[in-house]
Design a protein around this motif. Sequence first.
Motif, short mmCIF file in Angstrom:
data_model
loop_
_atom_site.label_atom_id
_atom_site.label_comp_id
_atom_site.label_asym_id
_atom_site.label_seq_id
_atom_site.Cartn_x
_atom_site.Cartn_y
_atom_site.Cartn_z
N LEU A 4 0.83 -1.21 0.00
CA LEU A 4 0.00 0.00 0.00
C LEU A 4 0.86 1.26 0.00
O LEU A 4 0.58 2.21 -0.74
CB LEU A 4 -0.93 -0.02 1.21
N THR A 7 2.36 1.73 -3.36
CA THR A 7 1.35 2.19 -4.31
C THR A 7 1.11 3.69 -4.15
O THR A 7 1.03 4.43 -5.13
CB THR A 7 0.02 1.43 -4.07
N SER A 28 -10.15 -0.96 6.82
CA SER A 28 -9.21 -0.68 5.74
C SER A 28 -7.82 -0.49 6.33
O SER A 28 -7.68 -0.18 7.51
CB SER A 28 -9.62 0.56 4.94
N GLU A 29 -6.81 -0.65 5.51
CA GLU A 29 -5.43 -0.43 5.94
C GLU A 29 -5.07 1.03 5.70
O GLU A 29 -5.46 1.62 4.68
CB GLU A 29 -4.49 -1.35 5.14
N LYS A 44 -4.67 4.99 1.96
CA LYS A 44 -5.72 4.10 2.45
C LYS A 44 -6.10 3.09 1.39
O LYS A 44 -6.18 3.42 0.20
CB LYS A 44 -6.99 4.91 2.79
N SER A 45 -6.38 1.88 1.85
CA SER A 45 -7.09 0.94 0.99
C SER A 45 -8.58 1.16 1.25
O SER A 45 -8.96 2.13 1.89
CB SER A 45 -6.68 -0.49 1.32
N PRO A 49 -11.86 3.24 -3.35
CA PRO A 49 -11.11 4.48 -3.13
C PRO A 49 -11.61 5.67 -3.95
O PRO A 49 -11.64 6.80 -3.46
CB PRO A 49 -9.68 4.09 -3.51
N ALA A 75 -6.98 1.03 -6.38
CA ALA A 75 -6.37 0.28 -5.26
C ALA A 75 -6.13 1.12 -4.03
O ALA A 75 -6.03 0.58 -2.92
CB ALA A 75 -5.04 -0.33 -5.72
N ALA A 76 -5.99 2.44 -4.18
CA ALA A 76 -5.57 3.25 -3.04
C ALA A 76 -6.04 4.69 -3.17
O ALA A 76 -6.21 5.22 -4.27
CB ALA A 76 -4.05 3.22 -2.89
#
Length: 268
Positions: A4, A7, A28-29, A44-45, A49, A75-76
């Motif tokens: 992440l 990314t 979320s991560e 953030k995931s 998004p 993805a992010a």
Amino acid sequence: MSVLAATGAALLGGRLVETRPLGGGDLSEIVRIRLADGRTALVKSGPAPRTEASMLQAIAAAGAPAPAVLAVSDAALVIEVLPAGGGVEQAWGDLGRLLARLHATTGARYGWPEDYAFGPVAIVNAFADDWPTFWGERRLLVNVPHVPAALAHRIESLAADLKNRLPAHPPASLLHGDLWTGNVLADGGRITGLIDPACYHGHGEVDIAMLSLFGRPSRAFFDAYGDLAPGHDERLAIYSLWPALVHLRLFGAGYRSMVERFLTTAGA
């Protein structure tokens, strides 16, 4: 180095030199990154998004504080780092003022152009022309297949009577949608950002119900927000029922008593 973080750095076009995971993201991560040129950001995931980015931008466009969207992909989401050295307890009045400003931005119908999610729990946002239909179908009845039968019957009974309990056409205010104190950043007695939104247009009292789920805003909040419509206390349990159901589905049977309490208070 997390995928992440890498990314996020790639989306910003910089070289990653530091990454730090952050707590608080149940669904979320979240990582904080620093690039070689000194820039910092949060990455953030999440379930969608790009949808979250559009929600943050809608909040900012309404004149309420939200982190700027620096970059986004499927993805992010990459957002700015905001000061957050204080607590909401010292900024209730400012939150009331800002929430009134957010709710003054209205839409033509109830809902949002896209569905969203709290982790595995879908948030159905299909538009409706009257508020009881939206709340009954999109917020209460969607949970019926996922809860014990005894609760399901009570939810169905309540939903069938919402036209007698909720206003048919309150202003379709822009809602944050997940407004608990953990999603409010404060610093120096001021609100610096509303984060992790789940926006849609609906009755403004929904945000206040969420804010009251695990506590109660101070008098300063209500003084700054303005007068609530008659019957607010009766509607509070109906609006609190949805986040209680979400908690039940996400975190298990420990939240069943909360769901039952709101159903009982609502007379269902």
